[in-house]
Design a protein around this motif. Structure first.
Motif, PDB file in Angstrom:
ATOM      1  N   ILE A 103      66.630 105.281  64.098  1.00 46.12           N
ATOM      2  CA  ILE A 103      67.707 106.272  63.927  1.00 46.12           C
ATOM      3  C   ILE A 103      67.341 107.197  62.770  1.00 46.12           C
ATOM      4  O   ILE A 103      66.974 106.726  61.682  1.00 46.12           O
ATOM      5  CB  ILE A 103      69.056 105.586  63.646  1.00 46.12           C
ATOM      6  CG1 ILE A 103      69.467 104.720  64.851  1.00 46.12           C
ATOM      7  CG2 ILE A 103      70.133 106.619  63.355  1.00 46.12           C
ATOM      8  CD1 ILE A 103      70.743 103.915  64.616  1.00 46.12           C
ATOM      9  N   LYS A 104      67.449 108.478  62.968  1.00 40.14           N
ATOM     10  CA  LYS A 104      67.150 109.437  61.909  1.00 40.14           C
ATOM     11  C   LYS A 104      68.139 109.231  60.767  1.00 40.14           C
ATOM     12  O   LYS A 104      69.352 109.410  60.943  1.00 40.14           O
ATOM     13  CB  LYS A 104      67.215 110.864  62.438  1.00 40.14           C
ATOM     14  CG  LYS A 104      66.675 111.901  61.457  1.00 40.14           C
ATOM     15  CD  LYS A 104      66.616 113.288  62.084  1.00 40.14           C
ATOM     16  CE  LYS A 104      66.017 114.299  61.095  1.00 40.14           C
ATOM     17  NZ  LYS A 104      65.959 115.659  61.697  1.00 40.14           N
ATOM     18  N   GLU A 113      72.063  96.135  67.671  1.00 38.59           N
ATOM     19  CA  GLU A 113      72.443  96.636  68.991  1.00 38.59           C
ATOM     20  C   GLU A 113      73.835  97.263  68.957  1.00 38.59           C
ATOM     21  O   GLU A 113      74.055  98.345  69.525  1.00 38.59           O
ATOM     22  CB  GLU A 113      72.409  95.492  70.016  1.00 38.59           C
ATOM     23  CG  GLU A 113      71.022  94.915  70.273  1.00 38.59           C
ATOM     24  CD  GLU A 113      70.539  93.990  69.160  1.00 38.59           C
ATOM     25  OE1 GLU A 113      69.307  93.756  69.085  1.00 38.59           O
ATOM     26  OE2 GLU A 113      71.380  93.513  68.358  1.00 38.59           O
ATOM     27  N   GLU A 114      74.766  96.585  68.290  1.00 41.46           N
ATOM     28  CA  GLU A 114      76.119  97.139  68.179  1.00 41.46           C
ATOM     29  C   GLU A 114      76.107  98.432  67.369  1.00 41.46           C
ATOM     30  O   GLU A 114      76.827  99.390  67.694  1.00 41.46           O
ATOM     31  CB  GLU A 114      77.047  96.121  67.524  1.00 41.46           C
ATOM     32  CG  GLU A 114      77.387  94.937  68.403  1.00 41.46           C
ATOM     33  CD  GLU A 114      78.306  93.946  67.714  1.00 41.46           C
ATOM     34  OE1 GLU A 114      78.707  92.981  68.383  1.00 41.46           O
ATOM     35  OE2 GLU A 114      78.605  94.122  66.513  1.00 41.46           O
ATOM     36  N   PHE A 115      75.295  98.451  66.311  1.00 43.14           N
ATOM     37  CA  PHE A 115      75.231  99.654  65.481  1.00 43.14           C
ATOM     38  C   PHE A 115      74.717 100.838  66.300  1.00 43.14           C
ATOM     39  O   PHE A 115      75.269 101.939  66.231  1.00 43.14           O
ATOM     40  CB  PHE A 115      74.324  99.418  64.266  1.00 43.14           C
ATOM     41  CG  PHE A 115      74.389 100.506  63.238  1.00 43.14           C
ATOM     42  CD1 PHE A 115      75.280 100.429  62.175  1.00 43.14           C
ATOM     43  CD2 PHE A 115      73.572 101.633  63.325  1.00 43.14           C
ATOM     44  CE1 PHE A 115      75.355 101.436  61.218  1.00 43.14           C
ATOM     45  CE2 PHE A 115      73.635 102.644  62.383  1.00 43.14           C
ATOM     46  CZ  PHE A 115      74.529 102.546  61.332  1.00 43.14           C
ATOM     47  N   LYS A 116      73.658 100.621  67.069  1.00 38.75           N
ATOM     48  CA  LYS A 116      73.085 101.696  67.897  1.00 38.75           C
ATOM     49  C   LYS A 116      74.114 102.197  68.910  1.00 38.75           C
ATOM     50  O   LYS A 116      74.250 103.407  69.141  1.00 38.75           O
ATOM     51  CB  LYS A 116      71.843 101.173  68.620  1.00 38.75           C
ATOM     52  CG  LYS A 116      71.082 102.231  69.414  1.00 38.75           C
ATOM     53  CD  LYS A 116      70.353 103.201  68.519  1.00 38.75           C
ATOM     54  CE  LYS A 116      69.517 104.206  69.312  1.00 38.75           C
ATOM     55  NZ  LYS A 116      68.432 103.555  70.078  1.00 38.75           N
ATOM     56  N   GLU A 117      74.866 101.277  69.474  1.00 35.35           N
ATOM     57  CA  GLU A 117      75.894 101.651  70.453  1.00 35.35           C
ATOM     58  C   GLU A 117      76.983 102.500  69.811  1.00 35.35           C
ATOM     59  O   GLU A 117      77.400 103.517  70.370  1.00 35.35           O
ATOM     60  CB  GLU A 117      76.497 100.385  71.065  1.00 35.35           C
ATOM     61  CG  GLU A 117      77.563 100.648  72.118  1.00 35.35           C
ATOM     62  CD  GLU A 117      78.138  99.369  72.695  1.00 35.35           C
ATOM     63  OE1 GLU A 117      79.233  99.432  73.293  1.00 35.35           O
ATOM     64  OE2 GLU A 117      77.502  98.303  72.556  1.00 35.35           O
ATOM     65  N   ARG A 131      82.714  99.700  64.596  1.00 31.75           N
ATOM     66  CA  ARG A 131      82.302  98.549  63.805  1.00 31.75           C
ATOM     67  C   ARG A 131      81.076  97.911  64.449  1.00 31.75           C
ATOM     68  O   ARG A 131      80.914  97.955  65.673  1.00 31.75           O
ATOM     69  CB  ARG A 131      83.440  97.528  63.682  1.00 31.75           C
ATOM     70  CG  ARG A 131      84.651  98.044  62.897  1.00 31.75           C
ATOM     71  CD  ARG A 131      85.737  96.968  62.827  1.00 31.75           C
ATOM     72  NE  ARG A 131      86.920  97.410  62.099  1.00 31.75           N
ATOM     73  CZ  ARG A 131      87.118  97.260  60.799  1.00 31.75           C
ATOM     74  NH1 ARG A 131      86.191  96.652  60.065  1.00 31.75           N
ATOM     75  NH2 ARG A 131      88.229  97.687  60.212  1.00 31.75           N
ATOM     76  N   ALA A 132      80.229  97.303  63.614  1.00 34.87           N
ATOM     77  CA  ALA A 132      79.002  96.698  64.139  1.00 34.87           C
ATOM     78  C   ALA A 132      78.606  95.492  63.309  1.00 34.87           C
ATOM     79  O   ALA A 132      78.792  95.477  62.089  1.00 34.87           O
ATOM     80  CB  ALA A 132      77.871  97.719  64.142  1.00 34.87           C
TER      81      ALA A 132
END
Length: 335
Positions: free
Chosen positions: A199-200, A288-292, A283-284
């Motif tokens: 992620i940039k 994987e959750e963060f990317k989503e 929330r993550a």
């Protein structure tokens, strides 16, 4: 000899490395001038050359005179731990009977298990001992937890108070419509910097710690722009044109950086266990959750981002309560 109380800390003043040092500086500015008994700030480190000795309070440094530092604590009326180490130190163990208050800035049990929760092979955190946290909370007459949510320490102490930190919203900026992610924190395991792979992102932290993640966990940092952390320039970092805040730090007690990001108009991705009473969608707890969540935010319009940011900031104003914080602590110190 005039009676005095010791206020023991591991940092503060012009050298700021994290939230605990910010807390100590707030104490110096807002609490120290109103204490009934002479305060002496005892910092358990060597005085750094760049330290500005203009705090308006007597300061002693352990590394400058080890024996004198110990004698000072031994002869004090009371010892108040503003922020201490997470493992035993003799000047505290020699004076258990004098510990009046102790600020608890970290849940040691949770911090230690962050590696397991995140399913990582290695961990990056301070040396910590669970038994020492238990001992300090038990021995202090008035231990207090500084986090946002109610304390969840391993042992349920009836005398543990809850006195959250405060944050004064001063900028209240409109949301920044930009998909670059910002990260302003130490690279501790529980801060979850590895969520930013691919992620940039722009980070202000210690570059040496970034190397640890690359060498030990093979984290790909090619999309990251690193700025060496300097507290004096933190405002400039928050003013940069990034729009999403990596605030998904698990087991985060208070989170000055989260408040600052929101104050500067950055829409945050939060952890599941922070500000648990507030219904917030982004929330993550894993990469994987963060990317989503990141990809979901990227699709939002400026107005939609603003409509999420403003109510969250308004809710967090309940912690914009410096006077209440001052009154609660002074009541303990001046007892």
């Amino acid at each position: 000899m005039e009676k005095y109380d010791i206020y023991y800390s591991t940092g503060g003043g012009s050298v700021i490395g994290g939230g605990a040092d910010v807390w100590v500086n707030d104490w110096i500015e807002n609490i120290a001038p109103h204490l009934d008994t002479k305060p002496i700030l005892a910092i358990h480190r060597t005085r750094p050359p760049e330290f500005k000795d203009d705090l308006g309070i007597e300061v002693v440094w352990q590394g400058d005179d080890v024996k004198g530092f110990g004698e000072l604590l031994n002869n004090a009326r009371r010892i108040n731990i503003l922020h201490g180490y997470y493992s035993p130190h003799r000047y505290i163990t020699d004076n258990f009977d004098k510990i009046h208050t102790a600020g608890i800035h970290c849940n040691v049990e949770q911090a230690i298990k962050a590696t397991l929760v995140l399913d990582l092979e290695k961990s990056f955190h301070f040396h910590m001992e669970q038994a020492w946290e238990d001992t300090i909370v038990e021995k202090a007459k008035y231990p207090f937890w500084i986090g946002i949510d109610k304390p969840k320490l391993k042992n349920n102490y009836d005398h543990l108070l809850h006195i959250p930190n405060f944050y004064e919203f001063k900028h209240n900026k409109d949301v920044v419509d930009n998909n670059i992610v910002g990260f302003a924190a130490r690279m501790e395991t529980r801060k979850c910097p590895h969520f930013l792979q691919g992620i940039k992102s722009e980070l202000t932290t210690d570059p040496k710690d970034v190397l640890w993640w690359k060498r030990n966990l093979n984290i790909d940092t090619t999309d990251w722009k690193i700025y060496k952390f300097n507290y004096e320039f933190l405002g400039k970092f928050y003013n940069r044109d990034w729009g999403i805040s990596h605030s998904a730090h698990i087991f985060e007690p208070f989170g000055y950086g989260i408040f600052q990001a929101i104050d500067y108009g950055k829409l945050p991705i939060l952890a599941q266990d922070w500000l648990t009473e507030y219904d917030y969608p982004f929330r993550a707890q894993s990469p994987e959750e963060f990317k989503e969540q990141y990809e979901t935010i990227c699709k939002l319009s400026t107005k939609e981002r603003q409509d999420y940011l403003v109510p969250l900031r308004d809710y967090l104003r309940k912690f914009d309560n410096k006077q209440q914080w001052v009154e609660q602590l002074l009541k303990l110190y001046n007892e």
